[in-house]
Design a protein around this motif. Structure first.
Motif, PDB file in Angstrom:
ATOM      1  N   LEU A 207       8.292  -1.857   2.261  1.00 45.06           N
ATOM      2  CA  LEU A 207       6.869  -1.455   2.954  1.00 45.06           C
ATOM      3  C   LEU A 207       6.205  -0.146   3.685  1.00 45.06           C
ATOM      4  O   LEU A 207       7.665  -0.072   4.384  1.00 45.06           O
ATOM      5  N   SER A 208       5.632   0.321   3.482  1.00 45.07           N
ATOM      6  CA  SER A 208       5.486   1.517   5.077  1.00 45.07           C
ATOM      7  C   SER A 208       4.136   1.386   6.334  1.00 45.07           C
ATOM      8  O   SER A 208       3.601   0.735   4.931  1.00 45.07           O
ATOM      9  N   SER A 222      -2.075   0.559   8.509  1.00 43.66           N
ATOM     10  CA  SER A 222      -2.450  -0.177   7.091  1.00 43.66           C
ATOM     11  C   SER A 222      -0.419   0.027   6.553  1.00 43.66           C
ATOM     12  O   SER A 222       0.158  -0.059   6.505  1.00 43.66           O
ATOM     13  N   GLU A 223      -0.825  -0.949   5.633  1.00 42.98           N
ATOM     14  CA  GLU A 223       0.575  -1.003   4.666  1.00 42.98           C
ATOM     15  C   GLU A 223       0.337  -0.218   3.562  1.00 42.98           C
ATOM     16  O   GLU A 223      -0.738  -0.758   2.513  1.00 42.98           O
ATOM     17  N   SER A 224       1.500  -0.536   2.803  1.00 41.43           N
ATOM     18  CA  SER A 224       1.430   0.387   1.672  1.00 41.43           C
ATOM     19  C   SER A 224       3.307   0.595   0.656  1.00 41.43           C
ATOM     20  O   SER A 224       4.136   0.037   1.977  1.00 41.43           O
ATOM     21  N   TRP A 225       3.078   0.553  -0.011  1.00 39.10           N
ATOM     22  CA  TRP A 225       4.318   0.043  -0.932  1.00 39.10           C
ATOM     23  C   TRP A 225       5.040   1.294  -1.695  1.00 39.10           C
ATOM     24  O   TRP A 225       4.284   1.458  -2.661  1.00 39.10           O
ATOM     25  N   TYR A 226       6.208   1.556  -1.692  1.00 41.28           N
ATOM     26  CA  TYR A 226       6.982   2.502  -2.358  1.00 41.28           C
ATOM     27  C   TYR A 226       7.989   2.690  -3.015  1.00 41.28           C
ATOM     28  O   TYR A 226       9.221   1.569  -2.180  1.00 41.28           O
ATOM     29  N   ASP A 248       4.637   4.879  -6.507  1.00 41.93           N
ATOM     30  CA  ASP A 248       4.110   3.697  -5.578  1.00 41.93           C
ATOM     31  C   ASP A 248       4.908   2.852  -6.339  1.00 41.93           C
ATOM     32  O   ASP A 248       5.166   2.107  -7.208  1.00 41.93           O
ATOM     33  N   VAL A 251       3.636  -3.650  -5.720  1.00 43.71           N
ATOM     34  CA  VAL A 251       2.817  -4.052  -4.857  1.00 43.71           C
ATOM     35  C   VAL A 251       2.191  -5.652  -4.903  1.00 43.71           C
ATOM     36  O   VAL A 251       2.257  -5.313  -6.217  1.00 43.71           O
TER      37      VAL A 251
END
Length: 279
Positions: A207-208, A222-226, A248, A251
């Motif tokens: 999670l970023s 904000s959050e992003s998933w990679y 990506d 998620v």
């Protein structure tokens, strides 16, 4: 037969003329002390003491700190090749640091996963957006042959004025006054794609958190998933990155939680320190 003898035949007390009734053992109404307690054998006592001693020794061993770095790393031959436990193992993940980057991993699958996970954290940090921080991280994470090429690519991309401006950062990669730049990677898990004695490919799912926390921020956190996949090579007694790719997800579905204020987010990233991750 005398009265005293008659009472004795039914549990009487001598020739006192009083009759004592014996209640069933364990009955709370026994005025003479209830059920007789069994005598604890010395063997049971020795067993209990032995268990306590073993537990104390195990706890002391688990909490042992310091010690000779030689016992910290090295191949873990007793680790099953295809297991993917999330619980900590008995092998210390690293023996030192290169600047702020944990280094000195075991030359096995566990060490490769620990290296890739910590490298993902370093490469996703806010320090990557300043020239000095980027140089330190790339030198520590990448193999010598790959570091120079990667450094040039990152300098070209991360230092581009238009990119920094679009992120709301200043020319040196820092946040404007009154704002906090947040770029933090939180690993969820790692997986070995392939492994030999001196090469490994490891994927890290994470999670970023990324953005600027502050009033009127145009790029709020904000959050992003990679998932990053790292190709690693054993160089100079440690795992180093030779190549990396990103995709990506996976998620998860977001929950209905109220977003925190910019101040709460800025306070949190300043108060909560990161971790050294280990497989």
């Amino acid at each position: 037969m005398s009265p005293g003898d008659e009472h004795d035949s039914f549990g009487g007390v001598g020739g006192s003329g009083q009759t004592r009734t014996r209640l069933p053992e364990g009955n709370s109404g026994d005025v003479y002390g209830g059920a007789r307690r069994p005598v604890r054998s010395s063997r049971s006592l020795i067993t209990v003491v032995g268990v306590v001693v073993v537990l104390v020794a195990a706890i002391a061993f688990a909490n042992r700190g310091g010690g000779d770095p030689a016992d910290a790393a090295g191949p873990s031959a007793d680790t099953p090749a295809k297991t993917a436990p999330t619980a900590a193992t008995g092998i210390r993940p690293v023996t030192g640091k290169n600047g702020q980057i944990p280094t000195g991993y075991a030359q096995d699958e566990q060490g490769a996963q620990s290296a890739a996970t910590n490298y993902a954290v370093a490469l996703g940090s806010a320090e990557m957006f300043s020239a000095e921080g980027r140089n330190e991280i790339v030198s520590a994470v990448y193999a010598p042959g790959a570091a120079a090429a990667r450094q040039a690519d990152l300098d070209k991309a991360d230092s581009a004025k238009d990119l920094l401006t679009s992120l709301g950062l200043q020319a040196d990669g820092t946040a404007p006054q009154g704002m906090t730049f947040i770029s933090r990677v939180i690993p969820v898990g790692s997986k070995v794609e392939s492994h030999t004695a001196d090469r490994a490919t490891v994927s890290v799912w994470y999670l970023s958190l990324f953005g600027l926390a502050g009033e009127n921020s145009k790029n709020p956190v904000s959050e992003s998933w990679y998932t990053d996949t790292f190709e690693l090579r054993w160089v100079g007694g440690d795992w180093k990155v030779t190549k990396s790719t990103q995709k990506d997800g996976p998620v998860p579905v977001g929950r209905d939680q109220r977003a925190s204020s910019a101040q709460d987010m800025a306070d949190a990233v300043g108060q909560f320190g990161g971790f050294t991750y280990a497989r």
